[in-house]
Enzyme design. Structure first.
Site, PDB file in Angstrom:
ATOM      1  N   TYR A  84      -1.689  -0.400   8.865  1.00 43.20           N
ATOM      2  CA  TYR A  84      -2.729  -1.211   9.504  1.00 43.20           C
ATOM      3  C   TYR A  84      -2.637  -1.108  11.019  1.00 43.20           C
ATOM      4  O   TYR A  84      -1.587  -0.771  11.565  1.00 43.20           O
ATOM      5  CB  TYR A  84      -2.554  -2.680   9.118  1.00 43.20           C
ATOM      6  N   GLN A 100      -1.140   2.726  -5.779  1.00 44.81           N
ATOM      7  CA  GLN A 100      -2.528   3.062  -5.425  1.00 44.81           C
ATOM      8  C   GLN A 100      -3.534   2.635  -6.487  1.00 44.81           C
ATOM      9  O   GLN A 100      -4.619   2.185  -6.165  1.00 44.81           O
ATOM     10  CB  GLN A 100      -2.659   4.552  -5.162  1.00 44.81           C
ATOM     11  N   ASP A 146      -4.709  -0.919  -6.019  1.00 41.37           N
ATOM     12  CA  ASP A 146      -5.130  -1.297  -4.676  1.00 41.37           C
ATOM     13  C   ASP A 146      -6.589  -1.775  -4.667  1.00 41.37           C
ATOM     14  O   ASP A 146      -7.521  -1.015  -4.438  1.00 41.37           O
ATOM     15  CB  ASP A 146      -4.936  -0.092  -3.745  1.00 41.37           C
ATOM     16  N   ARG A 174       0.853  -1.198   0.000  1.00 39.71           N
ATOM     17  CA  ARG A 174       0.000   0.000   0.000  1.00 39.71           C
ATOM     18  C   ARG A 174       0.881   1.237   0.000  1.00 39.71           C
ATOM     19  O   ARG A 174       0.960   1.977   0.974  1.00 39.71           O
ATOM     20  CB  ARG A 174      -0.974  -0.093   1.152  1.00 39.71           C
ATOM     21  N   SER A 209      -8.659  -1.552  -1.392  1.00 36.44           N
ATOM     22  CA  SER A 209      -9.308  -0.254  -1.183  1.00 36.44           C
ATOM     23  C   SER A 209     -10.521  -0.087  -2.091  1.00 36.44           C
ATOM     24  O   SER A 209     -11.572   0.390  -1.639  1.00 36.44           O
ATOM     25  CB  SER A 209      -8.322   0.888  -1.446  1.00 36.44           C
TER      26      SER A 209
HETATM   27  P1  NAD Z   1      -8.504  -2.940   7.456  1.00 33.17           P
HETATM   28  O1  NAD Z   1      -9.633  -3.354   6.581  1.00 33.17           O
HETATM   29  O2  NAD Z   1      -7.438  -3.936   7.760  1.00 33.17           O
HETATM   30  O3  NAD Z   1      -9.110  -2.442   8.860  1.00 33.17           O
HETATM   31  C1  NAD Z   1     -10.203  -1.555   8.926  1.00 33.17           C
HETATM   32  C2  NAD Z   1     -10.023  -0.606  10.098  1.00 33.17           C
HETATM   33  O4  NAD Z   1     -10.225  -1.294  11.332  1.00 33.17           O
HETATM   34  C3  NAD Z   1      -8.628   0.026  10.187  1.00 33.17           C
HETATM   35  O5  NAD Z   1      -8.738   1.416  10.119  1.00 33.17           O
HETATM   36  C4  NAD Z   1      -8.128  -0.456  11.564  1.00 33.17           C
HETATM   37  O6  NAD Z   1      -7.325   0.541  12.203  1.00 33.17           O
HETATM   38  C5  NAD Z   1      -9.412  -0.681  12.307  1.00 33.17           C
HETATM   39  N1  NAD Z   1      -9.332  -1.538  13.497  1.00 33.17           N
HETATM   40  C6  NAD Z   1      -8.584  -2.638  13.731  1.00 33.17           C
HETATM   41  N2  NAD Z   1      -8.818  -3.132  14.961  1.00 33.17           N
HETATM   42  C7  NAD Z   1      -9.766  -2.315  15.536  1.00 33.17           C
HETATM   43  C8  NAD Z   1     -10.432  -2.298  16.789  1.00 33.17           C
HETATM   44  N3  NAD Z   1     -10.187  -3.203  17.726  1.00 33.17           N
HETATM   45  N4  NAD Z   1     -11.324  -1.306  17.020  1.00 33.17           N
HETATM   46  C9  NAD Z   1     -11.598  -0.364  16.091  1.00 33.17           C
HETATM   47  N5  NAD Z   1     -10.995  -0.328  14.890  1.00 33.17           N
HETATM   48  C10 NAD Z   1     -10.091  -1.287  14.610  1.00 33.17           C
HETATM   49  O7  NAD Z   1      -7.793  -1.631   6.931  1.00 33.17           O
HETATM   50  P2  NAD Z   1      -7.933  -0.846   5.550  1.00 33.17           P
HETATM   51  O8  NAD Z   1      -9.162  -0.014   5.598  1.00 33.17           O
HETATM   52  O9  NAD Z   1      -7.769  -1.761   4.391  1.00 33.17           O
HETATM   53  O10 NAD Z   1      -6.664   0.106   5.610  1.00 33.17           O
HETATM   54  C11 NAD Z   1      -6.261   0.722   6.790  1.00 33.17           C
HETATM   55  C12 NAD Z   1      -5.312   1.842   6.501  1.00 33.17           C
HETATM   56  O11 NAD Z   1      -4.263   1.458   5.628  1.00 33.17           O
HETATM   57  C13 NAD Z   1      -5.919   3.023   5.787  1.00 33.17           C
HETATM   58  O12 NAD Z   1      -6.774   3.795   6.509  1.00 33.17           O
HETATM   59  C14 NAD Z   1      -4.646   3.746   5.389  1.00 33.17           C
HETATM   60  O13 NAD Z   1      -4.049   4.395   6.459  1.00 33.17           O
HETATM   61  C15 NAD Z   1      -3.786   2.596   4.980  1.00 33.17           C
HETATM   62  N6  NAD Z   1      -3.848   2.504   3.510  1.00 33.17           N
HETATM   63  C16 NAD Z   1      -2.834   3.070   2.787  1.00 33.17           C
HETATM   64  C17 NAD Z   1      -2.891   3.052   1.394  1.00 33.17           C
HETATM   65  C18 NAD Z   1      -1.830   3.669   0.572  1.00 33.17           C
HETATM   66  O14 NAD Z   1      -0.973   4.331   1.089  1.00 33.17           O
HETATM   67  N7  NAD Z   1      -1.817   3.446  -0.719  1.00 33.17           N
HETATM   68  C19 NAD Z   1      -3.939   2.436   0.738  1.00 33.17           C
HETATM   69  C20 NAD Z   1      -4.971   1.865   1.506  1.00 33.17           C
HETATM   70  C21 NAD Z   1      -4.898   1.912   2.886  1.00 33.17           C
END
Ligand code: NAD
Length: 365
Positions: free
Chosen positions: A226, A126, A129, A121, A132
């Protein structure tokens, strides 16, 4: 490079890996495509659209003959894997963290497999991805399902019969799906609060017009952005804090996940029982066991007057746009692996090396 696209066979999978628009673009870039008859129909793409885009329509049995790449949504069946030629490129949601048998089958077949889940990520990746893009669709659909079930109007309305208070929605887990759920619920007029264990998201939550709910629980953020898994003590603290706050909400959307781990259990049955009758919980983590204790994965149930929606694979229920986005992600990866329509696999490249989950010894550089 010839790319083969199957009709998906997993139950309830309506998406297709490449849509006609993408096939036209790939052809311009030197690719050719074979698509299984009827592969796009469940997502709203006709065979004639594929023909017009220059794809060759073939039957399942003839699909992979002469193909250099096999591009799918869900992991291919054992039977399909057995039909793939060694060194063929395979691209799809291959579940590298949870389906070790499926990955072993691909390895034994000697193919070069890239998992969409493993694409790093980073900014450069991007456009590839797919986690996402599909999470965006799921976050949107979760709110639509909640709006359909909750016996309340989302927006505040001032009518001749008096004022209607808006729905109060809570989004737990403000990652990609959660942020889209917040935006969608706001657009419908709900008053939204959100919580995540990564404090860094508070600003993003606020920028969407929602309130960040501080439950006093924080997790480390890993290098990939994450959350790390909470300790049992932190989990208990989170459950207790949520139990106090949850009766304030009419709609709860949970999206909390930790890659490769079962979904964190956030909402105990007692918290569901404390909610007002008619309230709705949509558990987007149902796929990995659910964030809510009473969720039944794949089902919609009622628990003490509260509807708990555990429907799996929401992106598949919005198959047209989910496929369009996924297809663009796959196109970006294919163009990365074969910029001129010919494979150039640079294993030192962060994307190529990172997304590859198995490859034949000495696969071409
Ligand atoms: P995910 O589907 O793995 O998790 C969803 C959300 O659940 C996350 O925000 C995580 O912090 C939260 N979570 C985990 N345990 C929890 C708990 N006990 N209580 C409450 N919340 C909890 O994550 P995702 O949405 O696929 O991605 C997370 C992050 O990754 C994004 O928000 C971003 O910061 C990063 N990301 C970066 C890129 C990039 O740079 N290209 C792309 C996509 C995502």
């Amino acid at each position: 490079m010839r790319v083969a696209v199957p009709k998906e066979t997993a139950p309830d999978e309506r998406r297709v890996a490449l849509v006609p628009e993408t096939i036209s673009k790939l052809r311009e870039a030197g690719f050719s495509a074979a698509i299984e008859r009827d592969a796009g129909s469940a997502a709203g793409f006709r065979d004639s659209d594929y023909s017009a885009a220059g794809a060759e329509l073939v039957d399942s049995a003839a699909l992979v003959a002469g193909a250099d790449a096999y591009v799918c949504v869900a992991s291919p069946s054992a039977e399909r894997v057995a039909s793939l030629a060694p060194e063929m490129v395979v691209i799809g949601f291959l579940e590298p963290l949870t389906d070790s048998e499926g990955i072993a089958r691909l390895r034994e077949q000697g193919v070069v497999a890239f998992a969409m889940e493993s694409i790093p990520r980073i900014t450069r990746a991007q456009s590839m991805d797919a986690l996402s893009s599909q999470a965006t669709v799921a976050g949107y659909k979760a709110v639509v399902l909640a709006a359909d079930r909750v016996p309340r109007l989302f927006p505040m309305l001032m009518t001749a019969a008096g004022t209607i208070a808006p729905v109060r929605a809570l989004v737990i887990g403000a990652g990609v799906a959660g942020l889209q759920a917040i935006a969608t619920a706001r657009r419908l007029g709900a008053v939204v609060s959100a919580f995540d264990v990564r404090p860094a998201v508070a600003e993003q939550v606020q920028s969407l017009g929602a309130t960040f709910l501080d439950l006093g629980v924080r997790a480390e953020e890993t290098a990939g952005g994450y959350a790390s898994e909470l300790t049992p003590e932190q989990q208990a603290q989170q459950q207790a804090a949520l139990e106090k706050r949850i009766p304030d909400f009419d709609v709860v959307i949970t999206t909390a996940a930790v890659p490769g781990r079962p979904a964190p259990r956030l909402i105990p049955a007692s918290a569901v029982e404390s909610m007002r009758p008619g309230s709705v919980i949509v558990d987007l983590a149902a796929e990995t066991g659910g964030n809510c204790e009473v969720t039944v994965p794949g089902e919609v149930i009622e628990h003490g007057g509260v509807t708990v929606i555990g429907t799996r694979n929401l992106p598949s229920t919005m198959a047209y746009h989910a496929s369009q986005l996924y297809s663009r992600n796959v196109q970006a990866l294919l163009l990365h692996l074969a910029p001129e329509g010919e494979l150039v696999l640079d294993w030192d490249d962060e994307i190529t090396g990172g997304a590859c989950v198995t490859r034949a010894e000495g696969a071409a550089e």
